[in-house]
Structure formats: structure tokens, C-alpha cells
Write an enzyme that holds these catalytic residues in place. Structure first.
Site, PDB file in Angstrom:
ATOM      1  CE1 TYR A  68      -4.274  11.411   6.111  1.00 14.74           C
ATOM      2  CE2 TYR A  68      -6.372  10.956   7.168  1.00 14.74           C
ATOM      3  CZ  TYR A  68      -5.055  11.375   7.245  1.00 14.74           C
ATOM      4  OH  TYR A  68      -4.522  11.757   8.441  1.00 14.74           O
ATOM      5  CB  CYS A  93      -8.537  -4.620  -3.991  1.00 15.25           C
ATOM      6  SG  CYS A  93      -7.424  -3.254  -3.574  1.00 15.25           S
ATOM      7  CB  CYS A 136      -5.247  -1.416  -1.815  1.00 14.77           C
ATOM      8  SG  CYS A 136      -6.601  -0.789  -0.831  1.00 14.77           S
ATOM      9  CD  GLU A 177      -5.116  -6.046  -1.535  1.00 17.13           C
ATOM     10  OE1 GLU A 177      -4.675  -4.877  -1.415  1.00 17.13           O
ATOM     11  OE2 GLU A 177      -5.735  -6.619  -0.629  1.00 17.13           O
ATOM     12  CG  ASN A 187      -0.478  -0.327   2.490  1.00 15.27           C
ATOM     13  OD1 ASN A 187       0.582  -0.926   2.629  1.00 15.27           O
ATOM     14  ND2 ASN A 187      -1.190   0.072   3.524  1.00 15.27           N
ATOM     15  CD  GLU A 201      -1.672   4.393   4.672  1.00 17.65           C
ATOM     16  OE1 GLU A 201      -1.212   5.219   5.487  1.00 17.65           O
ATOM     17  OE2 GLU A 201      -2.350   3.405   5.001  1.00 17.65           O
ATOM     18  CG  ASN A 202      -0.951  11.380  -1.147  1.00 20.99           C
ATOM     19  OD1 ASN A 202      -1.429  12.469  -0.830  1.00 20.99           O
ATOM     20  ND2 ASN A 202       0.008  11.268  -2.027  1.00 20.99           N
ATOM     21  CB  CYS A 231     -10.622  -3.014   0.293  1.00 18.43           C
ATOM     22  SG  CYS A 231     -10.133  -2.187  -1.233  1.00 18.43           S
TER      23      CYS A 231
HETATM   24  N1  THU Z   1      -5.278  -1.802   2.387  1.00 22.57           N
HETATM   25  C1  THU Z   1      -4.684  -2.564   1.437  1.00 22.57           C
HETATM   26  O1  THU Z   1      -3.555  -2.281   0.995  1.00 22.57           O
HETATM   27  N2  THU Z   1      -5.356  -3.652   0.989  1.00 22.57           N
HETATM   28  C2  THU Z   1      -6.596  -4.034   1.418  1.00 22.57           C
HETATM   29  O2  THU Z   1      -7.213  -4.888   0.815  1.00 22.57           O
HETATM   30  C3  THU Z   1      -7.142  -3.419   2.621  1.00 22.57           C
HETATM   31  C4  THU Z   1      -6.612  -2.054   2.922  1.00 22.57           C
HETATM   32  C5  THU Z   1      -4.556  -0.620   2.886  1.00 22.57           C
HETATM   33  C6  THU Z   1      -5.201   0.693   2.497  1.00 22.57           C
HETATM   34  C7  THU Z   1      -4.660   1.602   3.580  1.00 22.57           C
HETATM   35  O3  THU Z   1      -3.364   2.033   3.191  1.00 22.57           O
HETATM   36  C8  THU Z   1      -4.517   0.685   4.786  1.00 22.57           C
HETATM   37  O4  THU Z   1      -4.506  -0.634   4.286  1.00 22.57           O
HETATM   38  C9  THU Z   1      -5.631   0.836   5.804  1.00 22.57           C
HETATM   39  O5  THU Z   1      -6.875   0.732   5.215  1.00 22.57           O
END
Ligand code: THU
Length: 139
Positions: free
Chosen positions: A55, A96, A60, A62, A49, A51-52, A93
Site C-alpha cells: 500500500y 501532494c 497520488c 497529483e 493515482n 496504487e500498489n 493530500c
Molecule cells: N489520492 C490521490 O490520488 N490524491 C489525493 O490528493 C488524495 C488521495 C489517492 C491515494 C489513494 O490511491 C486513494 O486516493 C485513496 O486515498
């Protein structure tokens, strides 16, 4: 379905996901995730993942793995392994799931927790009645 362990045949996928997870940029959620996709010809593409500070701009693990694979020319995927630090295996999620079904409606998905316990799902099980390229036919 929760398994005792990830089948040993998939250890390279697990390693790739964990290597990517070590590079996760997750300073806001403190929830680093690794993902590794396996193609039908055995290639592995990993992501973490990213992030930024804005937000919603975060991505993610995946979808990072999927984008890397697509950019390399891979299109057919058979398996995905997801790793996180959560006590329970982390499922992908909803966004994804949608991104993955475009290329791999029959994808096999494993999520592995730090103690080695793994869960297994099919993408079809996680995303029933999907919206796919076929859904756009006859428009
Ligand atoms: N996240 C993923 O990378 N994959 C998922 O399937 C669930 C959530 C990340 C997104 C965010 O950076 C952090 O987990 C919390 O939600």
C-alpha cells in the site's frame, strides 16, 4: 471556497483530469482520482493515482501529473484540477501539497465533484508556512 461550477475556461484541464482518472489504478481504495496541471504557457499534464499491493508504494494523481510534467521539462505551473467520484470536491493530500509547493507556491487549485460542483483554493491557503527550497538556505 465552493463554486457552482468550474469556470468554462478550464474545461480542457477538467477533461484531461477525467481522461487520466479513467486509467486510475485504485483496486484497493476504490477511490480513483484524476489530476491535471496547467503550465504558465498553457500546456497540460495529467495523472491518476497508481496504487500498489504494498500500500505505501502507491502514488497520488497529483504527484503523477507533477512527475510527468517535470520529466517533460515543465517547471512553472499556474493551475491544478482534481477530479474524483466523491460527493464533495476532493482537496489534495498533505504530501501532494508539499510536492506542489516546490514548484508552484502560487498555484490555483480546483477540485470538481461528479455533479459539477467545484471548490477553489490557493496552495498558499492549503499549505500555510510551507517548507520550501528557501528553507534550506544557509545550511
Ligand atoms: N489520492 C490521490 O490520488 N490524491 C489525493 O490528493 C488524495 C488521495 C489517492 C491515494 C489513494 O490511491 C486513494 O486516493 C485513496 O486515498
Amino acid at each position: 471556497m465552493v463554486l457552482d461550477h468550474l469556470p468554462s475556461a478550464h474545461a480542457p484541464l477538467f477533461s484531461a483530469a477525467e481522461t487520466a482518472r479513467a486509467h486510475a489504478w485504485a483496486p484497493y481504495s476504490h477511490f480513483p482520482v484524476g489530476a491535471a496541471l496547467e503550465t504558465d504557457d498553457g500546456r497540460i499534464f495529467a495523472g491518476c493515482n497508481v496504487e500498489n499491493a504494498s500500500y505505501p508504494a502507491g502514488t497520488c494523481a497529483e504527484r503523477v501529473a507533477l512527475g510527468t510534467a517535470i520529466a517533460t521539462g515543465a517547471r512553472q505551473f499556474v493551475r491544478l484540477v482534481i477530479t474524483s467520484q466523491q460527493q464533495d470536491p476532493t482537496p489534495p493530500c498533505g504530501i501532494c501539497r508539499q510536492a506542489l509547493v516546490e514548484f508552484a507556491p502560487a498555484l490555483e487549485i480546483f477540485a470538481v465533484a461528479p455533479d459539477g460542483r467545484a471548490a477553489r483554493w490557493s496552495l498558499a491557503e492549503l499549505l500555510p508556512a510551507p517548507f520550501t527550497p528557501a528553507s534550506l538556505e544557509n545550511v
